[in-house]
Design a protein around this motif. Structure first.
Motif, PDB file in Angstrom:
ATOM      1  N   GLY A   1       0.872  -1.219  -0.092  1.00  0.00           N
ATOM      2  CA  GLY A   1       0.076   0.101  -0.067  1.00  0.00           C
ATOM      3  C   GLY A   1       0.799   1.118   0.001  1.00  0.00           C
TER       4      GLY A   1
ATOM      5  N   ASN B   1      -2.270  -4.301  10.285  1.00  0.00           N
ATOM      6  CA  ASN B   1      -2.024  -3.819   9.071  1.00  0.00           C
ATOM      7  C   ASN B   1      -2.353  -4.957   7.988  1.00  0.00           C
ATOM      8  N   ASP B   2      -2.029  -4.722   6.788  1.00  0.00           N
ATOM      9  CA  ASP B   2      -2.410  -5.726   5.612  1.00  0.00           C
ATOM     10  C   ASP B   2      -1.799  -6.915   5.953  1.00  0.00           C
TER      11      ASP B   2
ATOM     12  N   LYS C   1      -3.827  -9.812   7.810  1.00  0.00           N
ATOM     13  CA  LYS C   1      -4.906 -10.568   7.272  1.00  0.00           C
ATOM     14  C   LYS C   1      -4.286 -11.925   6.957  1.00  0.00           C
TER      15      LYS C   1
ATOM     16  N   ARG D   1      -7.471   0.493  12.052  1.00  0.00           N
ATOM     17  CA  ARG D   1      -8.071  -0.399  10.992  1.00  0.00           C
ATOM     18  C   ARG D   1      -9.240  -1.330  11.718  1.00  0.00           C
TER      19      ARG D   1
END
Length: 287
Positions: free
Chosen positions: A2, A77-78, A81, A106
Motif C-alpha cells: 500500500g 495492517n495488511d 490478514k 483498522r
C-alpha cells in the motif's frame, strides 16, 4: 503493502515484549503518517513466531500487567490478514490474564472483538484510535487510512462495551489546529461515547530523525501551511501550536459533557493500570 510502504521482511528475534511491556509483532511504517517513530524503516518487518514467544514470556512473568500493542506499527495492517498473529497473541494475553491496550486505525480489529471483549471482562482491554481530523482529505494526508473505517470501529466498540480512546493527534499547525473546526469535530465524535478523548499534548517534541521526516512531509503534503509555519516559527524542535490552550479547553468541555476522561496524565495512568476484575483488585503497570 500500500501507499507509503515497502516490502515485507522476516524479523528473527528471541524476545517479543519490551521492558515497558510493548508488544511489537510488526515493525515499520504500517501507515503513511506525517510523524513516524521510525521514519527510516519503510519496509514492514514481521515476527512470525510472535505468539510462541509471547506465550513463553507471559508464562514466566511473576506479576500481571497491561500489554501495549501498536506503538511501533499498526498491528492490524495488511500483513495481519495473512499471518493472523494478533489474534494468536490475544489468545495468550487472555489465557494468562494480562490486560491489553491496542492502538489501531483498522477495522480488522473487529475480527477479534470476541477475544478483546473476553479480556476486558476479566482484566482490561482498551483500544486507541487516532483521529486527527474528520475532514477526509486532511485526515488521510496527516495519518493515512480511512475515516469511515475508524468511525465503524468506534461504533462497534461502543456496541460491544469495550473501552476506547480517541487520540486527536498529531496536531499540524495551520492544518487541523483551528479551534472552531476542532469543536465541530468533537461534536461528532462525542456521539460515539468514547471512554476518553486525548489531545496528547498539542505541542509535540521531535527527535532529530522525526524532525527531518516531519518537515519533509509537511512541505510535501501541505506546502502553503508549511510556509506559514516557517514564517512564524522556523524549523523548531517542537511542533508549536498557537491555539493549544483553546484546543485543550475544547477537549475538556466536550469530554466532561459525556463523562469521558480528557487529561493526558489521567488517561495514561488509567490505561496502564492493570485490573483484576475477577478478584476485584488493581495492580500498577508492570515495568
Amino acid at each position: 503493502m500500500g501507499e507509503g510502504r515497502g516490502y515485507m521482511f522476516i524479523i528473527d528475534t528471541k524476545t517479543i515484549v519490551t521492558p515497558q511491556n510493548g508488544l511489537n509483532i510488526y515493525r515499520g511504517r504500517t501507515e503513511n503518517n506525517i510523524i513516524s517513530m521510525e521514519p527510516e524503516i519503510t519496509d514492514i518487518g514481521v515476527k512470525p513466531e510472535a505468539d510462541e514467544l509471547l506465550s513463553g514470556t507471559l508464562k514466566k512473568r511473576k506479576s500481571k500487567g497491561m500489554i501495549l500493542v501498536g506503538n511501533m506499527g499498526d498491528p492490524y495492517n495488511d500483513l495481519e490478514k495473512e499471518y493472523g498473529l494478533m489474534r494468536k497473541c490475544l489468545k495468550w494475553i487472555n489465557y494468562f490474564d494480562f490486560g491489553v491496550v491496542i492502538t489501531t486505525r483498522r477495522s480488522l480489529l473487529l475480527r477479534d472483538i470476541d477475544m478483546i471483549k473476553d479480556i476486558d471482562k476479566k482484566t482490561k482491554a482498551v483500544v486507541e484510535i487516532p483521529i486527527p481530523s474528520i475532514e477526509v482529505d486532511k485526515m488521510r494526508a496527516i495519518d493515512g487510512g480511512s475515516l469511515s473505517e475508524r468511525l465503524l470501529l468506534m461504533e462497534e466498540l461502543h456496541k460491544a462495551e469495550i473501552p476506547f480512546i480517541i487520540n486527536i493527534y498529531p496536531i499540524v499547525p495551520f492544518v487541523n489546529d483551528d479551534p472552531v473546526v476542532v469543536k465541530s469535530m468533537l461534536g461528532v465524535l462525542k456521539d460515539y461515547r468514547p471512554t476518553a478523548i486525548d489531545l496528547g499534548g498539542a505541542s509535540v517534541p521531535l527527535v532529530k530523525k522525526q524532525m527531518d521526516y516531519f518537515y519533509l512531509q509537511y512541505q510535501k503534503r501541505f506546502p502553503e501551511e508549511y510556509n506559514k509555519y516557517l514564517d512564524a516559527h522556523g524549523r523548531s524542535k517542537n511542533i508549536i501550536i498557537d491555539t493549544e490552550i483553546e484546543l485543550i479547553d475544547a477537549v475538556r468541555k466536550t469530554a466532561t459533557t459525556i463523562g469521558a476522561m480528557w487529561s493526558p496524565p489521567e488517561i495514561l495512568d488509567w490505561k496502564r493500570r492493570y485490573e483484576n476484575k475477577q478478584a476485584g483488585e488493581q495492580m500498577t503497570f508492570d515495568f
